[in-house]
Design a protein around this motif. Structure first.
Motif, PDB file in Angstrom:
ATOM      1  N   ALA A 320       0.808  -1.110   0.174  1.00 12.80           N
ATOM      2  CA  ALA A 320      -0.021  -0.047   0.138  1.00 12.80           C
ATOM      3  C   ALA A 320       0.877   1.259   0.063  1.00 12.80           C
ATOM      4  O   ALA A 320       0.657   2.397  -0.618  1.00 12.80           O
ATOM      5  CB  ALA A 320      -1.239  -0.088   1.194  1.00 12.80           C
ATOM      6  N   CYS A 321       1.947   1.208   0.853  1.00 14.53           N
ATOM      7  CA  CYS A 321       2.743   2.323   0.784  1.00 14.53           C
ATOM      8  C   CYS A 321       3.599   2.531  -0.599  1.00 14.53           C
ATOM      9  O   CYS A 321       3.405   3.765  -1.141  1.00 14.53           O
ATOM     10  CB  CYS A 321       3.983   2.098   1.583  1.00 14.53           C
ATOM     11  SG  CYS A 321       4.975   3.472   2.003  1.00 14.53           S
ATOM     12  N   ALA A 322       3.793   1.413  -1.429  1.00 16.34           N
ATOM     13  CA  ALA A 322       4.355   1.602  -2.842  1.00 16.34           C
ATOM     14  C   ALA A 322       3.291   2.148  -3.601  1.00 16.34           C
ATOM     15  O   ALA A 322       3.453   3.147  -4.527  1.00 16.34           O
ATOM     16  CB  ALA A 322       4.844   0.345  -3.315  1.00 16.34           C
ATOM     17  N   GLY A 323       1.954   1.817  -3.447  1.00 12.96           N
ATOM     18  CA  GLY A 323       1.102   2.532  -4.242  1.00 12.96           C
ATOM     19  C   GLY A 323       0.660   3.735  -4.124  1.00 12.96           C
ATOM     20  O   GLY A 323       0.462   4.642  -5.040  1.00 12.96           O
ATOM     21  N   LEU A 324       0.965   4.212  -2.696  1.00 16.58           N
ATOM     22  CA  LEU A 324       1.001   5.741  -2.449  1.00 16.58           C
ATOM     23  C   LEU A 324       2.070   6.500  -3.335  1.00 16.58           C
ATOM     24  O   LEU A 324       1.553   7.623  -3.831  1.00 16.58           O
ATOM     25  CB  LEU A 324       0.977   6.140  -1.207  1.00 16.58           C
ATOM     26  CG  LEU A 324      -0.196   5.675  -0.196  1.00 16.58           C
ATOM     27  CD1 LEU A 324      -0.205   6.007   1.233  1.00 16.58           C
ATOM     28  CD2 LEU A 324      -1.421   6.128  -0.638  1.00 16.58           C
ATOM     29  N   PHE A 325       3.034   6.079  -3.232  1.00 16.22           N
ATOM     30  CA  PHE A 325       4.037   6.690  -4.013  1.00 16.22           C
ATOM     31  C   PHE A 325       3.896   6.842  -5.684  1.00 16.22           C
ATOM     32  O   PHE A 325       3.889   7.633  -6.353  1.00 16.22           O
ATOM     33  CB  PHE A 325       5.598   6.029  -3.856  1.00 16.22           C
ATOM     34  CG  PHE A 325       6.318   6.060  -2.534  1.00 16.22           C
ATOM     35  CD1 PHE A 325       6.729   7.419  -2.516  1.00 16.22           C
ATOM     36  CD2 PHE A 325       6.538   5.310  -1.760  1.00 16.22           C
ATOM     37  CE1 PHE A 325       7.410   7.837  -1.148  1.00 16.22           C
ATOM     38  CE2 PHE A 325       7.240   5.747  -0.595  1.00 16.22           C
ATOM     39  CZ  PHE A 325       7.663   7.017  -0.297  1.00 16.22           C
ATOM     40  N   ASP A 326       3.494   5.511  -6.120  1.00 16.46           N
ATOM     41  CA  ASP A 326       2.991   5.435  -7.613  1.00 16.46           C
ATOM     42  C   ASP A 326       1.967   6.344  -7.807  1.00 16.46           C
ATOM     43  O   ASP A 326       1.972   7.280  -8.853  1.00 16.46           O
ATOM     44  CB  ASP A 326       2.395   4.012  -7.950  1.00 16.46           C
ATOM     45  CG  ASP A 326       3.498   2.991  -7.641  1.00 16.46           C
ATOM     46  OD1 ASP A 326       4.793   3.339  -7.744  1.00 16.46           O
ATOM     47  OD2 ASP A 326       2.962   1.917  -7.543  1.00 16.46           O
ATOM     48  N   ARG A 327       0.930   6.665  -6.916  1.00 17.24           N
ATOM     49  CA  ARG A 327      -0.315   7.614  -7.178  1.00 17.24           C
ATOM     50  C   ARG A 327       0.071   9.058  -7.022  1.00 17.24           C
ATOM     51  O   ARG A 327      -0.424   9.811  -7.748  1.00 17.24           O
ATOM     52  CB  ARG A 327      -1.338   7.142  -6.383  1.00 17.24           C
ATOM     53  CG  ARG A 327      -2.826   7.801  -6.796  1.00 17.24           C
ATOM     54  CD  ARG A 327      -3.769   7.082  -5.970  1.00 17.24           C
ATOM     55  NE  ARG A 327      -3.813   6.941  -4.728  1.00 17.24           N
ATOM     56  CZ  ARG A 327      -4.037   7.796  -3.795  1.00 17.24           C
ATOM     57  NH1 ARG A 327      -4.627   9.025  -4.079  1.00 17.24           N
ATOM     58  NH2 ARG A 327      -3.906   7.389  -2.505  1.00 17.24           N
ATOM     59  N   LEU A 328       0.888   9.320  -5.857  1.00 13.53           N
ATOM     60  CA  LEU A 328       0.880  10.589  -5.626  1.00 13.53           C
ATOM     61  C   LEU A 328       2.290  11.223  -5.809  1.00 13.53           C
ATOM     62  O   LEU A 328       2.316  12.685  -5.876  1.00 13.53           O
ATOM     63  CB  LEU A 328       0.720  10.932  -3.828  1.00 13.53           C
ATOM     64  CG  LEU A 328      -0.435  10.164  -3.241  1.00 13.53           C
ATOM     65  CD1 LEU A 328      -0.492  10.383  -1.898  1.00 13.53           C
ATOM     66  CD2 LEU A 328      -1.653  11.059  -3.748  1.00 13.53           C
ATOM     67  N   LEU A 329       3.130  10.814  -6.221  1.00 13.01           N
ATOM     68  CA  LEU A 329       4.457  11.365  -6.393  1.00 13.01           C
ATOM     69  C   LEU A 329       4.362  12.539  -7.562  1.00 13.01           C
ATOM     70  O   LEU A 329       5.106  13.755  -7.428  1.00 13.01           O
ATOM     71  CB  LEU A 329       5.523  10.248  -6.704  1.00 13.01           C
ATOM     72  CG  LEU A 329       6.894  10.625  -6.596  1.00 13.01           C
ATOM     73  CD1 LEU A 329       7.205  11.194  -5.001  1.00 13.01           C
ATOM     74  CD2 LEU A 329       7.882   9.579  -6.933  1.00 13.01           C
ATOM     75  N   HIS A 330       3.535  12.463  -8.349  1.00 10.08           N
ATOM     76  CA  HIS A 330       3.463  13.558  -9.424  1.00 10.08           C
ATOM     77  C   HIS A 330       2.068  14.179  -9.471  1.00 10.08           C
ATOM     78  O   HIS A 330       1.758  14.737 -10.416  1.00 10.08           O
ATOM     79  CB  HIS A 330       3.708  12.771 -10.922  1.00 10.08           C
ATOM     80  CG  HIS A 330       5.202  12.026 -10.941  1.00 10.08           C
ATOM     81  ND1 HIS A 330       6.417  12.674 -10.623  1.00 10.08           N
ATOM     82  CD2 HIS A 330       5.394  10.746 -10.778  1.00 10.08           C
ATOM     83  CE1 HIS A 330       7.349  11.866 -10.913  1.00 10.08           C
ATOM     84  NE2 HIS A 330       6.836  10.632 -10.804  1.00 10.08           N
ATOM     85  N   ASP A 331       1.487  13.881  -8.374  1.00  7.04           N
ATOM     86  CA  ASP A 331      -0.055  14.434  -8.319  1.00  7.04           C
ATOM     87  C   ASP A 331       0.238  15.921  -7.422  1.00  7.04           C
ATOM     88  O   ASP A 331      -0.108  15.944  -6.252  1.00  7.04           O
ATOM     89  CB  ASP A 331      -1.156  13.703  -7.547  1.00  7.04           C
ATOM     90  CG  ASP A 331      -2.351  14.233  -7.615  1.00  7.04           C
ATOM     91  OD1 ASP A 331      -2.678  15.354  -7.906  1.00  7.04           O
ATOM     92  OD2 ASP A 331      -3.194  13.349  -7.525  1.00  7.04           O
ATOM     93  N   ASP A 332       0.603  16.979  -8.205  1.00  9.39           N
ATOM     94  CA  ASP A 332       0.648  18.266  -7.634  1.00  9.39           C
ATOM     95  C   ASP A 332      -0.341  18.769  -6.886  1.00  9.39           C
ATOM     96  O   ASP A 332      -0.356  19.256  -5.539  1.00  9.39           O
ATOM     97  CB  ASP A 332       1.261  19.330  -8.440  1.00  9.39           C
ATOM     98  CG  ASP A 332       2.587  18.956  -8.988  1.00  9.39           C
ATOM     99  OD1 ASP A 332       3.415  18.032  -8.322  1.00  9.39           O
ATOM    100  OD2 ASP A 332       3.259  19.564 -10.094  1.00  9.39           O
ATOM    101  N   ALA A 333      -1.418  18.859  -7.295  1.00 14.64           N
ATOM    102  CA  ALA A 333      -2.837  19.137  -6.894  1.00 14.64           C
ATOM    103  C   ALA A 333      -3.100  18.498  -5.292  1.00 14.64           C
ATOM    104  O   ALA A 333      -3.185  19.175  -4.372  1.00 14.64           O
ATOM    105  CB  ALA A 333      -3.850  19.274  -7.749  1.00 14.64           C
TER     106      ALA A 333
END
Length: 370
Positions: A320-333
């Motif tokens: 789940a932690c890896a998934g958060l990096f995948d999803r949020l790392l480039h989501d500036d908003a």
């Protein structure tokens, strides 16, 4: 009423150099002095010799030399500090219950002692069986011996309420300073740039999810840095070695950093602050991350959820932690929304003025009439 006098036990001393309780003792001492109180803090010193006194910014300090090191030094210091305090008058505040059995002496001579019960120390993975029994017994002793108890988190209060009646417990969380700017040049030695790194600030122990977070980050190339602060000793600690072996070349291990300005800069300019603590109440480092406006990714438990609030991101496991990096790392908003929510949560409950005023109200209420 005569001048009120508070004696603070359970810390290594002030000014703060060792952690959350010391920082709190320093903040509370200076705040109470400004309100007309007298404050004494018992300070642990290395070496042998007689006890001596000094004054620091108006705070009376009693220095107690201890010729031992490690856990034994802390126990001996707590014993000597408690014994030394028996001849004093006023109100007593003990920070932590790790040697609460010693506070029985204060109860026997009629001193009023309030105990901040800290976290659930005997649940921590790092302790062996004997240490866990010691902490469990002292938690029970503290609940019985303390005239009043302070919990730093609603769930800690619920836990303590299984030992004593609820009206014997007050819930006051830890506080922090708001950080609205920092020195960007302090990042230069670590070859990182604002917004292009995330940070973990924690003791490198299994219960703090350091291995899971490093593995999650290292699953793929991120084009991003992860800075992991902590005193790693891979040559002598197998867990530390495991963490470092699991790390990709985008993970940095600069060691333990104690300069507040550098730590503030690392929080302030980070993309994410990662918090993996699974045991404890209101964690000082997490509060400080909120005060710096960090976007928080935290291990999913009721301690962290109450502190960081509903807008932080939470993970149950490494995947789940890896998934958060995948999803949020480039989501500036989303990241900006998380940062704004952190500051709002900090202002809502964790500023030092709020916390220190609540402490003074409680201490005034419990101040002995004689």
């Amino acid at each position: 009423m005569l001048d009120k006098h508070l004696h603070i036990l359970g810390v290594r001393g002030i000014p703060a150099q060792h952690g959350g309780f010391e920082t709190f003792a320093e903040k509370l001492s200076l705040f109470l002095l400004a309100q007309g109180w007298q404050v004494t803090v018992y300070c642990q010193e290395e070496g042998n010799g007689p006890t001596w006194e000094s004054t620091w910014q108006g705070v009376r300090r009693i220095h107690i030399p201890i010729g031992y090191s490690g856990a034994a030094a802390t126990v001996i210091f707590d014993w000597k500090a408690t014994w030394c305090a028996l001849s004093e008058r006023g109100l007593f505040l003990t920070l932590g219950y790790n040697t609460a059995i010693f506070n029985l002496l204060q109860r026997l001579v009629g001193q009023v002692n309030i105990i901040n019960m800290d976290g659930i120390e005997w649940r921590r993975d790092k302790w062996g069986g004997i240490a866990k029994i010691w902490f469990w017994l002292n938690e029970r002793a503290g609940c019985w011996i303390g005239n009043h108890l302070i919990a730093d988190h609603p769930k800690i209060k619920e836990h303590l309420a299984t030992r004593v009646r609820t009206d014997k417990i007050s819930m006051i969380p830890y506080g922090g300073d708001e950080v609205t700017n920092a020195e960007v040049d302090l990042l230069a030695p670590y070859t990182i740039e604002p917004g292009h790194f995330s940070v973990i600030i924690a003791r490198p122990e299994p219960e703090n999810s350091v291995l899971e977070m490093v593995r999650a980050f290292s699953q793929t190339r991120r084009n991003h840095k992860l800075v992991v602060l902590g005193n790693f000793k891979p040559e002598s600690n197998s867990f530390h070695r495991q963490v470092m072996i699991s790390a990709s070349d985008e993970v940095l291990f600069p060691g333990a950093i104690y300069e507040a300005s550098i730590v503030q800069a690392l929080r302030f300019f980070s993309r994410f602050y990662l918090h993996g603590h699974r045991v404890g109440g209101t964690n000082p480092s997490l509060v400080e991350a909120l005060g710096a406006g960090c976007a928080v990714i935290a291990q999913d438990n009721h301690f962290n959820r109450w502190v960081a609030g509903s807008e932080a991101a939470y993970f149950k496991d490494e995947s789940a932690c890896a998934g958060l990096f995948d999803r949020l790392l480039h989501d500036d908003a989303t990241v900006e929304h998380m940062k704004t929510a952190s500051r709002a949560r900090f202002q809502e409950r964790f500023t030092w003025p709020q916390v220190l005023h609540e402490y003074e109200e409680l201490l005034t209420r419990w101040y002995p009439s004689k």
